[in-house]
Write a protein that holds these residues in place. Structure first.
Motif, PDB file in Angstrom:
ATOM      1  N   ASP A 140       0.797  -0.884   0.005  1.00  0.00           N
ATOM      2  CA  ASP A 140       0.413   0.390   0.241  1.00  0.00           C
ATOM      3  C   ASP A 140       0.541   1.264   0.123  1.00  0.00           C
ATOM      4  N   ARG A 141       1.795   0.784   0.832  1.00  0.00           N
ATOM      5  CA  ARG A 141       3.268   2.211   0.383  1.00  0.00           C
ATOM      6  C   ARG A 141       3.611   2.833  -1.071  1.00  0.00           C
ATOM      7  N   LEU A 142       3.234   1.326  -1.830  1.00  0.00           N
ATOM      8  CA  LEU A 142       4.652   1.258  -3.410  1.00  0.00           C
ATOM      9  C   LEU A 142       3.505   1.349  -4.215  1.00  0.00           C
ATOM     10  N   PRO A 143       3.925   1.719  -5.463  1.00  0.00           N
ATOM     11  CA  PRO A 143       2.896   1.744  -6.743  1.00  0.00           C
ATOM     12  C   PRO A 143       2.890   0.247  -7.908  1.00  0.00           C
ATOM     13  N   VAL A 144       2.406  -0.254  -6.442  1.00  0.00           N
ATOM     14  CA  VAL A 144       2.400  -1.478  -7.003  1.00  0.00           C
ATOM     15  C   VAL A 144       1.297  -2.498  -6.980  1.00  0.00           C
ATOM     16  N   LEU A 145       0.579  -3.506  -8.200  1.00  0.00           N
ATOM     17  CA  LEU A 145      -0.342  -4.025  -8.120  1.00  0.00           C
ATOM     18  C   LEU A 145       0.377  -5.791  -7.807  1.00  0.00           C
ATOM     19  N   LEU A 146      -0.494  -6.257  -7.209  1.00  0.00           N
ATOM     20  CA  LEU A 146       0.166  -7.686  -7.315  1.00  0.00           C
ATOM     21  C   LEU A 146      -1.066  -8.141  -6.958  1.00  0.00           C
ATOM     22  N   VAL A 147      -1.367  -9.587  -8.958  1.00  0.00           N
ATOM     23  CA  VAL A 147      -2.351  -9.681  -8.712  1.00  0.00           C
ATOM     24  C   VAL A 147      -1.963 -11.577  -8.901  1.00  0.00           C
ATOM     25  N   VAL A 148      -2.968 -12.245  -8.495  1.00  0.00           N
ATOM     26  CA  VAL A 148      -2.451 -13.848  -8.513  1.00  0.00           C
ATOM     27  C   VAL A 148      -4.451 -14.396  -8.758  1.00  0.00           C
ATOM     28  N   THR A 149      -3.888 -15.748  -9.099  1.00  0.00           N
ATOM     29  CA  THR A 149      -5.020 -16.324  -9.981  1.00  0.00           C
ATOM     30  C   THR A 149      -4.280 -18.003  -8.719  1.00  0.00           C
ATOM     31  N   GLU A 150      -5.605 -17.993  -7.834  1.00  0.00           N
ATOM     32  CA  GLU A 150      -5.141 -19.506  -6.877  1.00  0.00           C
ATOM     33  C   GLU A 150      -6.509 -19.961  -7.679  1.00  0.00           C
ATOM     34  N   ARG A 151      -6.289 -21.751  -7.131  1.00  0.00           N
ATOM     35  CA  ARG A 151      -7.389 -22.789  -7.211  1.00  0.00           C
ATOM     36  C   ARG A 151      -7.727 -22.978  -6.181  1.00  0.00           C
ATOM     37  N   SER A 152      -9.662 -22.888  -6.107  1.00  0.00           N
ATOM     38  CA  SER A 152     -10.116 -22.984  -5.057  1.00  0.00           C
ATOM     39  C   SER A 152     -11.093 -23.801  -5.408  1.00  0.00           C
ATOM     40  N   GLN A 153     -10.962 -25.261  -4.601  1.00  0.00           N
ATOM     41  CA  GLN A 153     -12.209 -26.238  -5.394  1.00  0.00           C
ATOM     42  C   GLN A 153     -12.320 -27.314  -4.736  1.00  0.00           C
ATOM     43  N   TYR A 154     -13.494 -27.739  -3.776  1.00  0.00           N
ATOM     44  CA  TYR A 154     -13.079 -28.601  -2.773  1.00  0.00           C
ATOM     45  C   TYR A 154     -12.772 -30.321  -3.600  1.00  0.00           C
ATOM     46  N   ASP A 299     -31.090 -25.792 -15.522  1.00  0.00           N
ATOM     47  CA  ASP A 299     -29.991 -24.545 -13.844  1.00  0.00           C
ATOM     48  C   ASP A 299     -28.426 -24.616 -14.402  1.00  0.00           C
ATOM     49  N   ARG A 300     -28.386 -22.815 -13.569  1.00  0.00           N
ATOM     50  CA  ARG A 300     -26.822 -22.975 -14.442  1.00  0.00           C
ATOM     51  C   ARG A 300     -25.919 -24.062 -14.143  1.00  0.00           C
ATOM     52  N   GLY A 301     -24.849 -24.269 -14.550  1.00  0.00           N
ATOM     53  CA  GLY A 301     -24.015 -25.326 -14.818  1.00  0.00           C
ATOM     54  C   GLY A 301     -22.499 -24.315 -14.505  1.00  0.00           C
ATOM     55  N   GLY A 302     -22.631 -25.220 -13.811  1.00  0.00           N
ATOM     56  CA  GLY A 302     -20.973 -25.797 -13.704  1.00  0.00           C
ATOM     57  C   GLY A 302     -19.790 -26.697 -12.917  1.00  0.00           C
ATOM     58  N   LEU A 303     -18.504 -26.625 -13.293  1.00  0.00           N
ATOM     59  CA  LEU A 303     -18.187 -27.163 -13.388  1.00  0.00           C
ATOM     60  C   LEU A 303     -16.727 -26.879 -12.732  1.00  0.00           C
ATOM     61  N   PHE A 304     -16.850 -28.271 -11.945  1.00  0.00           N
ATOM     62  CA  PHE A 304     -15.682 -28.534 -10.547  1.00  0.00           C
ATOM     63  C   PHE A 304     -15.680 -26.641  -9.816  1.00  0.00           C
ATOM     64  N   GLY A 305     -16.752 -26.726  -9.158  1.00  0.00           N
ATOM     65  CA  GLY A 305     -16.657 -24.733  -8.636  1.00  0.00           C
ATOM     66  C   GLY A 305     -15.622 -25.454  -7.349  1.00  0.00           C
ATOM     67  N   SER A 306     -15.902 -23.700  -6.394  1.00  0.00           N
ATOM     68  CA  SER A 306     -14.813 -23.433  -5.552  1.00  0.00           C
ATOM     69  C   SER A 306     -15.693 -23.736  -4.097  1.00  0.00           C
ATOM     70  N   ALA A 307     -15.113 -23.887  -2.870  1.00  0.00           N
ATOM     71  CA  ALA A 307     -15.679 -23.637  -1.616  1.00  0.00           C
ATOM     72  C   ALA A 307     -16.239 -22.352  -1.769  1.00  0.00           C
ATOM     73  N   ASP A 308     -15.536 -21.418  -1.683  1.00  0.00           N
ATOM     74  CA  ASP A 308     -16.639 -20.031  -1.611  1.00  0.00           C
ATOM     75  C   ASP A 308     -17.717 -20.712  -1.818  1.00  0.00           C
ATOM     76  N   ALA A 309     -18.318 -20.636  -3.421  1.00  0.00           N
ATOM     77  CA  ALA A 309     -19.703 -21.246  -3.427  1.00  0.00           C
ATOM     78  C   ALA A 309     -19.933 -21.956  -2.927  1.00  0.00           C
ATOM     79  N   VAL A 310     -20.005 -22.927  -2.617  1.00  0.00           N
ATOM     80  CA  VAL A 310     -20.476 -24.163  -2.071  1.00  0.00           C
ATOM     81  C   VAL A 310     -20.791 -23.849  -0.778  1.00  0.00           C
ATOM     82  N   GLY A 311     -20.395 -23.287   0.029  1.00  0.00           N
ATOM     83  CA  GLY A 311     -20.913 -22.323   1.315  1.00  0.00           C
ATOM     84  C   GLY A 311     -19.681 -23.073   2.044  1.00  0.00           C
ATOM     85  N   ARG A 312     -19.962 -22.456   3.427  1.00  0.00           N
ATOM     86  CA  ARG A 312     -18.907 -23.082   5.074  1.00  0.00           C
ATOM     87  C   ARG A 312     -19.087 -24.146   4.758  1.00  0.00           C
TER      88      ARG A 312
END
Length: 994
Positions: A140-154, A299-312
């Motif tokens: 937050d003190r530098l002009p640097v944006l870090l963008v990362v992707t992460e696999r999130s799947q049950y 229904d809206r279909g999806g493949l290999f979903g994320s843990a966030d989408a499934v719920g706690r």
């Protein structure tokens, strides 16, 4: 992955906003999470291009499993190559290396704003992950944006904590990429194939399961616009069901890549599910049970979903459950498994966990996640299924056959231990090699019993074929082969049936089982016209039954019954029966003597009373259970000819109930034919025309059956002229093999031609029927009254003397049998041929005989009343004539005899009668009893319930309902409520009145 981004505007807007912050000097961390195939990399690349366009320097790194062993491999890929950092950690000093890398980043930031884009950060080495987290705290003190992707799947094996697990939420902006909705997926399909119709597009959407990765791979494989072949409403072929039909194979490769990324445990569960699904019963939509209808996005279909989408809790909400009927009883309402799931022996969670050797709790979570996001859908029974057969096949691609078989065996054993239904266990055994344990054979044989009971011979065949793979003793193999051959015949596979039965015949067996096999093989051979071979099989079997006289007589009875299908063989068999019956009747047994009674009835040698006396005496004698079906069937036929219809019906039902459901027997066909004869004698046209009543499993359709003959005459009587004509033309009788059923159909076609006005054609059919019947020694009118039919044709063509001779001979033979039906019919035609005062007397006698008989003579009385009415008109007795004609019309109305009703009306009009009267069609025409019964039926009561409620016989209820259907002009019970409505228009028939 190619193609434009869809439904990713939120992600792009988030990164764009953070890019502007970096330009203003305030950096930060953006985490793009999502399941495999949801397009994380594509969004990251778009963000990098946007940042570059805005003037940011872009540094990139892509993590991989191979780099996890090298300290700072990800950060070095991001910030290097720089020569001075070739050895970042001398002596393993991670802290020193991290500090030097941070200084390097600061130097880049001093030169201007920059973006660091890290793809698949979950695969980064541990030092790099720690460095990125520490950097995120200071960006937050530098002009640097870090963008990362992460696999999130049950996954079945829990994954390590995510990158930002220990990071304050204020320091990271997280966005989870959801699967594509059906609308967006359909847009991608239409972009690739502008000419594709909605049905084909919907199929692609299902196979893509909400995954951009899978959908693009599938579209690449399809490789151009679909080729029309007329196989679907929109002119495009359906998607293939197997990946072998795809080229170059991008789609199965994409699925395989996902399985590899998910880990061994998840891949095993996914593949086990695909394998087990093949053993589950198919729903009404085939393999896609529980899926939305064609063309429906669903229904809206999806493949290999994320843990966030499934719920706690990792469980599926009830609103997202596909299929009908909601959650199964005994399961947690919110997802797969739960506290009560153990009560369900077919619980897919437990079976799948055992087949894959996985933790049931993790399997339940995985199923819930995959179902919520579209990879899986529940069918109507609550089972998880892949969204499309192509997806299921891709999951199975490359999985070794032994592993599949092991999964099915594990599922079978688990289901058996938990008390699962026998067919649920057997369906898994169908996909395994021999188990070589007693329980497997027991399960398969029990499954055969269930399938036969439910009238599913094809399923029973599959179970028996698999049972034969188990180690068996010869005698048991012989019994199973006999059952299998019988069931293959019932499945309309006569060649296979004959091969199985022939194999069984050559295996060791006790005499009773040898007889069962011979009877079944003889029946199958005779059905294909190989009557000589069938008789030879029975003769050889008879020769091996020394010391078993009862079984010998059973084989002889089978031969006598089958000989009816060949004239020369029949003559030979009955010559022997007659000679033996005359000199040594005890050698024939009860069945042989009953066959002689039947022969005497058709040959015009005995009366109905004598025939029934003899038959009843034979029925009272003890007999062999193997021979009983022959006795019951023969007695039922004689009772029907004798107009003892209730007794005949009881014998038919007793005979059918005593049939072994998995053994081919010639009396099965004979009993069904007698049942049709009884319905025809009662004038029950609706029953004769019912599809299930006419069905004859395994019977060859190249030649007409007795039931086809009855159906043809029922169509004529009910006025369905066009349908009758089509059925009459459905068979080429010149090529039909010789049989008594062909003779019956010739007679029926003569009736149809006569009703259509083709008297000459009708005359030809009746004469040919008579010639063939006489050659078989069937001269009594009790079977086919061809003489009276010929006489009526002769009268229509002006040949009075020939008609008189034929009618006289018919009456002589009818008086031998001496039932009201046969005598009344002969009297009617003789009266018409005689004419004058004597003709009137014969007509009156015909009516009296039929009216006063002990049973309902159906259409015979109607025709006698019509004939008498015509003769009375010719004699000038108009009043009496009209009374008879009106009585005929009333009977025709009640019987649903439309043709005779029309004839009665025409004769009345010709007589000069006038002033129409309305008779009953529509609700107003119902009698009080008919309306009361119809209203109860419309309210949902069964016939049995109505009978109990009104203290009536069930047959009476059925008769009233049949009459009500006819008057209301409906055909189904479900039409009753609308038909009984007071404002429903209805027709009337008009009959002239004086």
């Amino acid at each position: 992955m190619t193609g434009s981004l869809r439904e990713r505007d939120d992600a792009r807007a988030l990164v764009a906003a953070e890019t502007e912050c970096a330009l203003a000097g305030t950096g930060g961390l953006v985490l793009l999470r999502g399941a495999t195939g949801t397009g994380r990399t594509a969004v990251l690349e778009h963000a990098a291009r946007h940042a570059a366009d805005r003037g940011l320097r872009v540094l990139r790194a892509r993590c991989s499993p191979e780099g996890t062993a090298v300290p700072f491999a990800t950060v070095r890929q991001l910030l290097c190559p720089v020569a001075e950092f070739t050895d970042l950690a001398p002596g393993g000093d991670d802290r020193g290396s991290a500090a030097r890398l941070w200084r390097l980043l600061r130097s880049y930031a001093d030169e201007g704003p920059l973006m660091m884009a890290v793809d698949d950060v979950h695969l980064a080495d541990d030092p790099s992950r720690r460095w990125l987290l520490e950097a995120a705290r200071r960006l937050d003190r530098l002009p640097v944006l870090l963008v990362v992707t992460e696999r999130s799947q049950y996954d079945v094996d829990p994954r390590p904590a995510g990158l930002t697990q220990t990071l304050s939420p204020s320091l990271v902006r997280t966005h989870t990429l959801a699967p594509l909705g059906d609308g967006a997926a359909a847009g991608l399909v239409r972009d690739a194939f502008p000419g594709a119709g909605p049905r084909w597009t919907a199929q692609c959407v299902r196979a893509g399961a909400g995954s951009p990765l899978l959908l693009h791979a599938l579209l690449d494989d399809l490789g151009g616009a679909p080729r029309p072949d007329g196989s679907a409403p929109d002119g495009v072929p359906p998607l293939p069901a197997t990946c072998a039909e795809l080229y170059p194979g991008s789609y199965p490769a994409a699925v395989s890549w996902w399985l590899n990324s998910a880990g061994t445990a998840t891949a095993d569960v996914a593949r086990c599910l695909a394998a087990l699904e093949q053993a589950w019963p198919k729903g009404p939509d085939g393999d896609r049970a529980g899926l939305p209808a064609e063309g429906d996005a669903g229904d809206r279909g999806g493949l290999f979903g994320s843990a966030d989408a499934v719920g706690r809790d990792g469980l599926l909400g009830s609103a997202d459950i596909g299929g009908r009927g909601g959650p199964r009883a005994g399961t947690d309402r919110d997802g797969w498994g739960g506290p009560r799931a153990e009560a369900d022996p077919g619980d897919p969670v437990v079976l799948l966990a055992e087949a894959a050797g996985a933790d049931p709790a993790r399997v339940a979570g995985w199923l819930a996640a995959m179902t919520r996001l579209g990879l899986l859908r529940r069918d109507a029974s609550g089972r998880p299924r892949y969204a499309h057969p192509l997806l299921r096949d891709a999951v199975l691609t490359g999985w070794p056959r032994p592993r599949r078989e092991a999964a099915h065996r594990a599922a079978a054993e688990a289901s058996l231990r938990r008390g699962g239904r026998v067919e649920a266990v057997a369906r898994h055994l169908l996909r395994t090699p021999a188990v070589t344990e007693p329980w497997a054979l027991r399960v398969l044989r029990d499954a055969v019993t269930v399938a036969v009971h439910d009238a599913r011979p094809a399923d029973a065949v599959a179970y028996l074929r698999r049972a034969l793979d188990e180690p068996l003793a010869d005698d048991l193999r012989q019994r199973l082969l006999t059952e299998l051959g019988s069931l293959e015949y019932a499945s309309a596979d006569a060649p296979a049936a004959i091969a199985r039965l022939a194999e069984a015949q050559h295996l060791p067996a006790d005499p009773r089982n040898r007889v069962r096999t011979a009877v079944a093989l003889g029946t199958a051979l005779a059905s294909r016209g190989e009557i000589r071979t069938a008789m030879e099989v029975l003769r050889r079997t008879e020769g091996r039954l020394s010391g078993h006289p009862g079984l010998t007589r059973t084989v002889q009875a089978a031969g006598a019954l089958l000989s009816d299908q060949d004239l020369a063989t029949r003559q030979e068999v009955y010559r022997w029966l007659c000679e033996t019956g005359e000199h040594a009747p005890e050698l024939l047994g009860t069945t042989g003597q009953a066959l002689l009674v039947r022969y005497g009835a058709t040959a015009g040698l005995i009366s109905a009373q004598e025939a029934m006396t003899r038959v009843r005496a034979l029925l009272a004698q003890p007999g062999d259970p193997l021979a009983e079906p022959f006795l019951l069937g023969t007695a039922a036929a004689v009772a029907q000819w004798a107009d003892e219809l209730d007794e005949a019906e009881r014998l038919v039902e007793r005979g059918l109930a005593g049939q072994h459901p998995a053994l081919l027997h010639p009396m099965q066909h004979a009993l069904l034919n007698t049942r049709a004869d009884i319905a025809a004698a009662r004038g029950d046209h609706a029953r004769l025309l019912a599809d299930d009543f006419r069905a004859d499993a395994g019977a060859p359709r190249t030649a007409p059956t007795n039931r086809d003959a009855h159906a043809l005459m029922a169509l004529v009587h009910t006025g369905r002229t066009e349908a009758a004509g089509r059925l009459a033309r459905a068979f080429d009788l010149r090529r039909a093999p010789e049989s008594w059923e062909l003779n019956r159909f010739l007679y029926a076609r003569g009736v149809q031609r006569a009703a259509a006005g083709d008297v000459v054609g009708a005359l030809h059919d009746f004469l040919e029927c008579g010639r063939r019947q006489a050659a078989r020694d069937v001269v009594s009118p009790v079977v086919t009254p061809w003489r009276t039919a010929v006489a009526e044709c002769r009268l229509a063509l002006g040949g009075g003397q020939d008609a008189l001779a034929l009618a006289t001979e018919e009456l002589r033979l009818a008086r031998v049998w001496n039932t009201p039906r046969t005598v009344g019919r002969a009297l009617r035609v003789l009266g018409s041929a005689t004419g004058g005062r004597r003709g009137l007397e014969l007509a009156e006698e015909a009516v009296r005989t039929l009216r006063d008989g002990p049973v309902d003579t159906g259409t015979e009385l109607i025709e006698a009343l019509l004939a008498q009415g015509r003769q009375l008109l010719a004699a000038g007795e108009r009043g009496r004539a009209r009374n008879r004609l009106r009585e005929a019309a009333d009977l025709a109305e009640r019987k649903g005899a439309v043709r005779l009703l029309a004839l009665a009306g025409q004769v009345l009009r010709d007589s000069g009668a006038r002033s129409p009267v309305s008779a009953g069609t529509g609700p107003g025409a119902l009698t009080g009893s008919e309306r009361r019964i119809a209203e109860l039926a419309a309210a949902g009561r069964t016939n049995t319930e109505i009978a109990d409620l009104l203290h009536l016989a069930r047959r009476t209820v059925e008769t009233h309902l049949t009459s009500a259907y006819r008057k209301l002009r409906i055909r189904r019970r479900t039409e009753l409520p609308a038909a009984l409505a007071p404002d429903r228009p209805h027709g009337t028939r008009s009959l002239p009145q004086d």
